[in-house]
Design a protein around this motif. Structure first.
Motif, PDB file in Angstrom:
ATOM      1  N   GLY A  73      41.508 131.285  -3.539  1.00 50.67           N
ATOM      2  CA  GLY A  73      42.380 132.351  -4.002  1.00 50.67           C
ATOM      3  C   GLY A  73      43.259 131.921  -5.164  1.00 50.67           C
ATOM      4  N   GLY A  74      43.231 130.615  -5.489  1.00 54.64           N
ATOM      5  CA  GLY A  74      44.005 130.125  -6.622  1.00 54.64           C
ATOM      6  C   GLY A  74      45.297 129.430  -6.252  1.00 54.64           C
ATOM      7  N   ALA A  75      45.343 128.813  -5.063  1.00 56.62           N
ATOM      8  CA  ALA A  75      46.563 128.134  -4.625  1.00 56.62           C
ATOM      9  C   ALA A  75      46.268 126.682  -4.287  1.00 56.62           C
ATOM     10  CB  ALA A  75      47.163 128.830  -3.407  1.00 56.62           C
ATOM     11  N   ARG A  76      47.318 125.885  -4.239  1.00 52.55           N
ATOM     12  CA  ARG A  76      47.238 124.538  -3.694  1.00 52.55           C
ATOM     13  C   ARG A  76      47.806 124.554  -2.275  1.00 52.55           C
ATOM     14  NH1 ARG A  76      50.296 121.238  -8.271  1.00 52.55           N
ATOM     15  NH2 ARG A  76      51.437 123.220  -8.323  1.00 52.55           N
ATOM     16  N   VAL A  77      47.628 123.442  -1.569  1.00 50.91           N
ATOM     17  CA  VAL A  77      47.987 123.406  -0.138  1.00 50.91           C
ATOM     18  C   VAL A  77      48.848 122.195   0.178  1.00 50.91           C
ATOM     19  CG1 VAL A  77      47.043 123.046   2.189  1.00 50.91           C
ATOM     20  CG2 VAL A  77      45.970 124.702   0.642  1.00 50.91           C
ATOM     21  N   ILE A  78      49.854 122.428   0.998  1.00 50.84           N
ATOM     22  CA  ILE A  78      50.624 121.351   1.618  1.00 50.84           C
ATOM     23  C   ILE A  78      50.428 121.453   3.123  1.00 50.84           C
ATOM     24  CG2 ILE A  78      52.976 120.631   2.241  1.00 50.84           C
ATOM     25  CD1 ILE A  78      53.814 121.074  -0.616  1.00 50.84           C
ATOM     26  N   PRO A  79      50.000 120.368   3.780  1.00 48.62           N
ATOM     27  CA  PRO A  79      49.877 120.422   5.238  1.00 48.62           C
ATOM     28  C   PRO A  79      51.254 120.383   5.899  1.00 48.62           C
ATOM     29  CG  PRO A  79      49.379 118.208   4.442  1.00 48.62           C
ATOM     30  CD  PRO A  79      49.591 119.073   3.222  1.00 48.62           C
ATOM     31  N   ILE A  80      51.478 121.316   6.815  1.00 50.03           N
ATOM     32  CA  ILE A  80      52.696 121.303   7.624  1.00 50.03           C
ATOM     33  C   ILE A  80      52.308 120.671   8.951  1.00 50.03           C
ATOM     34  CG2 ILE A  80      54.587 122.668   8.587  1.00 50.03           C
ATOM     35  CD1 ILE A  80      54.392 122.906   5.564  1.00 50.03           C
ATOM     36  N   ASP A 299      53.783 114.700  -4.124  1.00 50.78           N
ATOM     37  CA  ASP A 299      53.869 113.744  -3.017  1.00 50.78           C
ATOM     38  C   ASP A 299      53.418 114.340  -1.692  1.00 50.78           C
ATOM     39  OD1 ASP A 299      54.796 111.729  -4.623  1.00 50.78           O
ATOM     40  OD2 ASP A 299      56.917 112.075  -4.175  1.00 50.78           O
ATOM     41  N   ASN A 300      53.320 115.664  -1.598  1.00 45.96           N
ATOM     42  CA  ASN A 300      53.058 116.307  -0.315  1.00 45.96           C
ATOM     43  C   ASN A 300      51.781 117.137  -0.271  1.00 45.96           C
ATOM     44  OD1 ASN A 300      55.588 115.895   1.545  1.00 45.96           O
ATOM     45  ND2 ASN A 300      56.393 116.215  -0.517  1.00 45.96           N
ATOM     46  N   LEU A 301      51.085 117.267  -1.385  1.00 44.12           N
ATOM     47  CA  LEU A 301      49.873 118.071  -1.415  1.00 44.12           C
ATOM     48  C   LEU A 301      48.768 117.483  -0.546  1.00 44.12           C
ATOM     49  CD1 LEU A 301      49.749 118.956  -5.220  1.00 44.12           C
ATOM     50  CD2 LEU A 301      50.198 120.552  -3.340  1.00 44.12           C
ATOM     51  N   ILE A 302      47.849 118.322  -0.139  1.00 44.16           N
ATOM     52  CA  ILE A 302      46.731 117.906   0.709  1.00 44.16           C
ATOM     53  C   ILE A 302      45.864 116.860   0.018  1.00 44.16           C
ATOM     54  CG2 ILE A 302      45.101 119.672  -0.082  1.00 44.16           C
ATOM     55  CD1 ILE A 302      45.600 118.641   3.602  1.00 44.16           C
ATOM     56  N   TYR A 303      45.964 116.769  -1.314  1.00 41.39           N
ATOM     57  CA  TYR A 303      45.174 115.791  -2.057  1.00 41.39           C
ATOM     58  C   TYR A 303      45.528 114.357  -1.676  1.00 41.39           C
ATOM     59  CZ  TYR A 303      44.749 119.963  -5.016  1.00 41.39           C
ATOM     60  OH  TYR A 303      44.555 121.232  -5.484  1.00 41.39           O
ATOM     61  N   ASN A 304      46.666 114.160  -1.031  1.00 40.63           N
ATOM     62  CA  ASN A 304      47.041 112.818  -0.569  1.00 40.63           C
ATOM     63  C   ASN A 304      46.248 112.384   0.661  1.00 40.63           C
ATOM     64  OD1 ASN A 304      49.499 111.912  -2.234  1.00 40.63           O
ATOM     65  ND2 ASN A 304      50.050 114.014  -1.685  1.00 40.63           N
ATOM     66  N   TYR A 305      45.406 113.272   1.183  1.00 36.45           N
ATOM     67  CA  TYR A 305      44.616 112.991   2.381  1.00 36.45           C
ATOM     68  C   TYR A 305      43.135 113.199   2.069  1.00 36.45           C
ATOM     69  CZ  TYR A 305      49.178 113.701   4.593  1.00 36.45           C
ATOM     70  OH  TYR A 305      50.513 113.629   4.932  1.00 36.45           O
ATOM     71  N   SER A 306      42.288 112.589   2.879  1.00 41.67           N
ATOM     72  CA  SER A 306      40.841 112.757   2.735  1.00 41.67           C
ATOM     73  C   SER A 306      40.282 113.400   3.999  1.00 41.67           C
ATOM     74  CB  SER A 306      40.158 111.401   2.517  1.00 41.67           C
ATOM     75  OG  SER A 306      40.599 110.805   1.310  1.00 41.67           O
ATOM     76  N   PRO A 307      39.394 114.380   3.850  1.00 44.78           N
ATOM     77  CA  PRO A 307      38.808 115.024   5.036  1.00 44.78           C
ATOM     78  C   PRO A 307      37.757 114.146   5.703  1.00 44.78           C
ATOM     79  CG  PRO A 307      37.844 115.939   3.055  1.00 44.78           C
ATOM     80  CD  PRO A 307      38.912 114.988   2.598  1.00 44.78           C
ATOM     81  N   SER A 308      37.556 114.377   6.992  1.00 43.48           N
ATOM     82  CA  SER A 308      36.505 113.695   7.752  1.00 43.48           C
ATOM     83  C   SER A 308      35.371 114.682   8.021  1.00 43.48           C
ATOM     84  CB  SER A 308      37.058 113.183   9.091  1.00 43.48           C
ATOM     85  OG  SER A 308      38.095 112.240   8.884  1.00 43.48           O
ATOM     86  N   TYR A 309      34.153 114.169   8.003  1.00 41.21           N
ATOM     87  CA  TYR A 309      32.976 115.003   8.231  1.00 41.21           C
ATOM     88  C   TYR A 309      32.801 115.188   9.735  1.00 41.21           C
ATOM     89  CZ  TYR A 309      28.086 116.549   7.767  1.00 41.21           C
ATOM     90  OH  TYR A 309      26.904 117.257   7.819  1.00 41.21           O
TER      91      TYR A 309
END
Length: 332
Positions: A73-80, A299-309
């Motif tokens: 949709g055109g947004a970035r994500v921060i995990p809460i 510092d808080n975006l989801i890009y600081n994490y890596s997903p697991s398969y």
């Protein structure tokens, strides 16, 4: 002597393009719109794979499909991360422009209390004049139903696990301004006759049950209903009357990003439903005036994490982001 005829041609072409570009007047962007929205997605207890990825009792996860849904949709994500200290959760809420409550199973304990607290913050922000949307999906739908009704036993049982379904729009409902407001009319019609949405729940609320609770019926208006495998009717979409809060019992994210169930619709029409819901929700987030400092966001975006398969180990999702209580990446 060889003559190069290309040089004059390209010289003329470049000059022509320069003239055209100088005549273009791109309209100025609307200063009232936030073109860089960020969505907060609340993590859920567990690893999304019945402990096959991480069996720790304090691990939580966000299915990557919800992240990709916000991004489409055109947004970035921060995990809460629901296990974070309350002060960190509150500070992260001040970094985002909207919230997603995901699907899942947990309806009690610390997770319920955190969701309830965030929901109250969503209402507070809107009451204070900040447009701050919430999209509650499946379990999220159920949790805010419990919270608003002040009745943790209000949910009814339905047989709608692993079921693609239609949706039926409430008669004479006005869709303008709702999640369905910008859907093409032909797609709205197909949603009533084709199984374009994925249901995966055992609990919900009937239209009669919702109308019987004064808090619920004054807060929400029903947009659509659906029928479970036993022909029992339940509310499948509802919209708050005074707040930018949308609740969907079905899963808009699955049609594009999840492949674990053969019942998930992957038709072009189903993909368009997903895209339209994502576009709507992020367009609501763009109305939020909140624009925090860039370094706080990075510092808080989801890009600081890596997903697991997770799909490879027969998890419920293709990919998940896992979180365990630890010193936060945040510099909040």
């Amino acid at each position: 002597m060889e003559t190069n005829y290309c040089i004059p041609f390209f010289t003329i072409l470049i000059q022509l393009m320069s003239t055209v570009n100088s005549q273009l007047n791109c309209p100025a962007t609307d200063p009232a719109i936030n073109y860089r929205p960020v969505i907060g997605i609340v993590s859920h207890p567990g690893d999304g794979a019945s402990g096959r990825l991480n069996s720790s009792s304090d691990v939580s996860y966000i299915a990557a499909s919800y992240v990709k849904f916000a991004e489409m949709g055109g947004a970035r994500v921060i995990p809460i991360i629901y296990t974070d200290p309350p002060e960190i959760i509150n500070q992260k809420l001040n970094l985002v422009n909207g919230i997603i409550f995901t699907g899942g199973r947990t309806k009690k304990g610390p997770y319920f209390e955190v969701v309830k607290g965030i929901f109250e913050k969503v209402l507070e922000k809107n009451d204070a004049g900040e447009h701050f949307p919430l999209l509650a999906i499946c379990l999220g739908f159920e949790l805010i139903t419990m919270i608003i009704s002040k009745d943790n036993n209000i949910l009814e049982e339905f047989s709608a696990s692993h079921q693609a379904s239609t949706v039926q729009f409430v008669e004479n409902i006005k869709l303008e301004g709702t999640v369905f407001g910008r859907f093409p009319p032909a797609l709205l019609e197909k949603m009533t006759t084709h199984c374009l949405v994925m249901q995966n729940h055992r609990f919900g609320i009937s239209p009669e049950g919702l109308q019987a609770n004064k808090d619920l019926c004054s807060f929400f208006r029903i947009l659509t209903t659906s029928v479970d495998k036993e022909n029992k009717v339940y509310v499948s979409s509802m919209q708050a009357q005074r707040y930018p809060v949308t609740a969907l019992q079905w899963h808009p994210e699955k049609a594009v990003f999840e492949w674990g169930s053969s019942q998930i619709p992957h038709t072009e029409d189903a993909i368009q439903v997903t895209q339209n819901v994502a576009n709507y929700f992020v367009s609501e987030a763009r109305k939020s005036p909140n624009k925090p400092a860039t370094n706080k966001l990075l510092d808080n975006l989801i890009y600081n994490y890596s997903p697991s398969y997770a799909g490879k180990v027969r998890g419920s999702f293709e990919e998940v982001y896992l979180f365990t209580p630890r010193p936060t990446l945040s510099s909040l």
